[in-house]
Design a protein around this motif. Structure first.
Motif: not given
Length: 141
Positions: A116-119, A123-129
């Motif tokens: 869950x933490x990885x997901x 998602x946060x990383x993808x949103x940031x980029x």
């Protein structure tokens, strides 16, 4: 982590559930929030048909399947649901009952807190980029 047939849709649904749960709890992030989101119902069982059919046929034959406790629970819940579906319509095969059970709502997400933490992190990383790419393309215009 092995590739799941429905990983993208599972991750998207889990993120929606996680952020909904986070809002209900006032935005305090802790393992309780992850656990609450994991225990929330999901739209379906996120597993491929062939793998589920193979493992559930082994369970039906009385064979023990080797997997982690979370997946064991998922297979047991899926097996019960497939048996209920087949009992309600005895004209369908067990394989078809499994396919229908997979597409039915699941009582939880069947993932660990670590997953869950990885997901959420991905998602946060993808949103940031994606935001950075958008800003860069706006600067070019």
């Amino acid at each position: 982590m092995p590739t799941l047939d429905y990983q993208e849709s599972r991750d998207r649904e889990f993120c929606d559930t996680f952020y909904y749960t986070l809002n209900l709890c006032g935005g305090i992030m802790c393992d309780y929030i992850y656990q609450a989101a994991i225990q929330s119902p999901s739209k379906r069982f996120y597993i491929g048909n062939e793998k589920a059919i193979t493992n559930l046929l082994n369970i039906k034959k009385g064979k023990r399947i080797t997997s982690c406790p979370i997946k064991q629970k998922m297979y047991i819940d899926l097996y019960k649901k497939a048996c209920e579906i087949q009992a309600s319509d005895d004209r369908i095969s067990f394989s078809e009952a499994v396919r229908r059970a997979i597409r039915s709502p699941a009582p939880q997400f069947y993932i660990s807190v670590r997953t869950a933490r990885h997901i959420i992190a991905m998602r946060r990383k993808d949103a940031f980029f994606n935001q950075k790419r958008k800003e860069a393309s706006n600067e070019l215009l």
